[in-house]
Enzyme design. Structure first.
Site, PDB file in Angstrom:
ATOM      1  N   ASN A 164       0.872  -1.182   0.000  1.00 49.53           N
ATOM      2  CA  ASN A 164       0.000   0.000   0.000  1.00 49.53           C
ATOM      3  C   ASN A 164       0.909   1.231   0.000  1.00 49.53           C
ATOM      4  O   ASN A 164       1.437   1.629   1.036  1.00 49.53           O
ATOM      5  CB  ASN A 164      -0.882  -0.031   1.260  1.00 49.53           C
ATOM      6  CG  ASN A 164      -1.709   1.232   1.432  1.00 49.53           C
ATOM      7  OD1 ASN A 164      -1.799   2.060   0.527  1.00 49.53           O
ATOM      8  ND2 ASN A 164      -2.317   1.385   2.605  1.00 49.53           N
ATOM      9  N   LYS A 198       0.121   4.211  -0.445  1.00 49.68           N
ATOM     10  CA  LYS A 198      -0.573   5.409   0.068  1.00 49.68           C
ATOM     11  C   LYS A 198      -0.361   6.591  -0.883  1.00 49.68           C
ATOM     12  O   LYS A 198      -0.193   6.383  -2.088  1.00 49.68           O
ATOM     13  CB  LYS A 198      -0.119   5.710   1.511  1.00 49.68           C
ATOM     14  CG  LYS A 198      -0.271   4.481   2.417  1.00 49.68           C
ATOM     15  CD  LYS A 198      -0.186   4.778   3.884  1.00 49.68           C
ATOM     16  CE  LYS A 198      -0.354   3.474   4.657  1.00 49.68           C
ATOM     17  NZ  LYS A 198      -0.344   3.666   6.101  1.00 49.68           N
ATOM     18  N   HIS A 210      -9.678   1.173   5.049  1.00 51.01           N
ATOM     19  CA  HIS A 210      -8.412   1.467   5.738  1.00 51.01           C
ATOM     20  C   HIS A 210      -8.667   2.496   6.839  1.00 51.01           C
ATOM     21  O   HIS A 210      -9.481   3.405   6.665  1.00 51.01           O
ATOM     22  CB  HIS A 210      -7.387   1.996   4.731  1.00 51.01           C
ATOM     23  CG  HIS A 210      -6.009   2.064   5.302  1.00 51.01           C
ATOM     24  ND1 HIS A 210      -5.621   3.078   6.147  1.00 51.01           N
ATOM     25  CD2 HIS A 210      -4.945   1.241   5.181  1.00 51.01           C
ATOM     26  CE1 HIS A 210      -4.366   2.864   6.516  1.00 51.01           C
ATOM     27  NE2 HIS A 210      -3.938   1.756   5.945  1.00 51.01           N
ATOM     28  N   GLU A 236      -7.105   5.006   7.770  1.00 52.57           N
ATOM     29  CA  GLU A 236      -6.917   6.405   7.355  1.00 52.57           C
ATOM     30  C   GLU A 236      -8.155   6.914   6.623  1.00 52.57           C
ATOM     31  O   GLU A 236      -8.526   8.085   6.739  1.00 52.57           O
ATOM     32  CB  GLU A 236      -5.653   6.517   6.472  1.00 52.57           C
ATOM     33  CG  GLU A 236      -4.389   6.371   7.316  1.00 52.57           C
ATOM     34  CD  GLU A 236      -3.191   5.791   6.594  1.00 52.57           C
ATOM     35  OE1 GLU A 236      -3.186   5.737   5.342  1.00 52.57           O
ATOM     36  OE2 GLU A 236      -2.248   5.357   7.283  1.00 52.57           O
ATOM     37  N   GLU A 294      -5.524  -4.588  10.937  1.00 53.13           N
ATOM     38  CA  GLU A 294      -4.550  -3.506  11.042  1.00 53.13           C
ATOM     39  C   GLU A 294      -4.835  -2.692  12.308  1.00 53.13           C
ATOM     40  O   GLU A 294      -5.635  -1.741  12.269  1.00 53.13           O
ATOM     41  CB  GLU A 294      -4.648  -2.588   9.823  1.00 53.13           C
ATOM     42  CG  GLU A 294      -4.284  -3.256   8.523  1.00 53.13           C
ATOM     43  CD  GLU A 294      -3.674  -2.252   7.553  1.00 53.13           C
ATOM     44  OE1 GLU A 294      -2.593  -2.532   7.026  1.00 53.13           O
ATOM     45  OE2 GLU A 294      -4.268  -1.173   7.348  1.00 53.13           O
ATOM     46  N   GLY A 321       2.112   2.837  10.754  1.00 50.05           N
ATOM     47  CA  GLY A 321       3.034   3.955  10.565  1.00 50.05           C
ATOM     48  C   GLY A 321       3.753   4.382  11.831  1.00 50.05           C
ATOM     49  O   GLY A 321       4.381   5.445  11.853  1.00 50.05           O
ATOM     50  N   SER A 329       3.168  -1.531  10.544  1.00 51.78           N
ATOM     51  CA  SER A 329       4.618  -1.557  10.798  1.00 51.78           C
ATOM     52  C   SER A 329       5.257  -2.910  10.474  1.00 51.78           C
ATOM     53  O   SER A 329       6.161  -3.351  11.190  1.00 51.78           O
ATOM     54  CB  SER A 329       4.923  -1.125  12.238  1.00 51.78           C
ATOM     55  OG  SER A 329       4.533   0.233  12.425  1.00 51.78           O
TER      56      SER A 329
HETATM   57  P1  PGA Z   1       2.574   0.780   7.732  1.00 50.16           P
HETATM   58  O1  PGA Z   1       1.102   0.920   7.110  1.00 50.16           O
HETATM   59  O2  PGA Z   1       3.153  -0.504   7.171  1.00 50.16           O
HETATM   60  O3  PGA Z   1       3.306   1.990   7.235  1.00 50.16           O
HETATM   61  O4  PGA Z   1       2.420   0.736   9.192  1.00 50.16           O
HETATM   62  C1  PGA Z   1       0.292  -0.207   6.944  1.00 50.16           C
HETATM   63  C2  PGA Z   1      -1.014   0.211   6.333  1.00 50.16           C
HETATM   64  O5  PGA Z   1      -1.493   1.309   6.610  1.00 50.16           O
HETATM   65  O6  PGA Z   1      -1.610  -0.543   5.536  1.00 50.16           O
END
Ligand code: PGA
Length: 262
Positions: free
Chosen positions: A9, A11, A95, A97, A167, A173, A213
């Site tokens: 992903n 983003k 997601h 976000e 998640e 993140g 992460s």
């Molecule tokens: P990250 O994000 O690996 O940067 O923690 C995972 C995600 O949001 O799918």
């Protein structure tokens, strides 16, 4: 046996040149993947160029979101049909976000699930609790609510065609991943709820990815858990070599699949 799946992903990151370079790096590192499936989800603007580079390769293209209608007066939105035209086979939905920053409700996400499946693509439904919810002992209630709402109204066959991603919001993140034991506990719980919502057979078939992460140095331990069927990788997917290492770690053991694997 569920084939592990690793999803990148990206983003809202990258120029077209950057997307080309990253795709080339991943293709170079994963010439003939066996025992694992790989999906790249670039931003909408890069879907076309990344799709062209991936065409004819075993790596699939996915999107990070879409609207539920097929066309119409929805300024700024992208429909499932548009994604199909670009060669997308997967769409990340729900997601955290999108839920937090853009106000997506469980109902929006459920509509998107129906639309993506109707368009013949595979939705990757994300669920996860915040740090506060975990602290209050609400982890299971939160992910179960998101799961049931996301899958509402879908027949068993459609649920069997979905992918889930656990998640935890506190792990996204932040550099702080869930431990394999923490993740495995929630994955097992989700599989149990899938058996209730659909059937035992469906629950055994659906892949449940872990995201939050994931890095080259923790991917092996996380995906070694029997209920963790791969990873949804954000930040670490922006580095081709690191992402390739994560894919290798998630691959079924005993299968030599990747260039340079020893
Ligand atoms: P990250 O994000 O690996 O940067 O923690 C995972 C995600 O949001 O799918």
């Amino acid at each position: 046996m569920r084939t592990p799946l690793v999803v990148a992903n990206w983003k809202m990151n990258g120029t077209l040149a950057g997307a080309r370079g990253l795709t080339a790096g991943v293709l170079d590192g994963l010439r003939r993947p066996r025992g694992v499936e790989v999906v790249l989800c670039p931003p909408f603007t890069a879907l076309h160029v990344v799709g062209e580079l991936l065409s004819g390769s075993p790596i699939a293209l996915g999107a990070q979101n879409c609207h539920w209608e097929s066309a119409g007066a929805f300024t700024g939105e992208i429909s499932p049909a548009m994604l199909v035209e670009l060669g997308c086979r997967y769409v990340v939905l729900g997601h955290s976000e999108r839920r937090k920053e853009f106000g997506e409700s469980d109902e929006h996400i459920n509509r998107k699930m129906h639309a993506v499946l109707a368009a013949g693509m595979t939705p990757i439904l994300c669920v996860g609790e915040t740090a506060e919810e975990r602290r209050q002992g609400l982890t299971f209630a939160t992910v179960e609510g998101q799961l049931r709402a996301g899958l509402a109204g879908l027949r068993n066959a459609a649920i069997g065609a979905c992918i889930l991603a656990y998640e935890p919001v506190w792990a996204i993140g932040t550099g702080v991943n869930a431990t394999p034991a923490q993740a495995a506990e929630v994955h097992a719980y989700l599989r149990g709820r899938l058996a209730e919502v659909a059937s035992k057979e469906v629950a055994q078939r659906v892949r449940v990815l872990y995201g939050g992460s994931v890095k080259p140095d923790n991917a092996g331990a996380l995906t070694a858990e029997p209920d963790i069927d791969g990873a949804l990788v954000g930040g670490a997917s922006l580095n081709a070599q690191g992402f390739v290492t994560i894919v290798k770690k998630a691959t079924h053991k005993g299968v030599t699949v990747l260039r340079g694997d020893s």
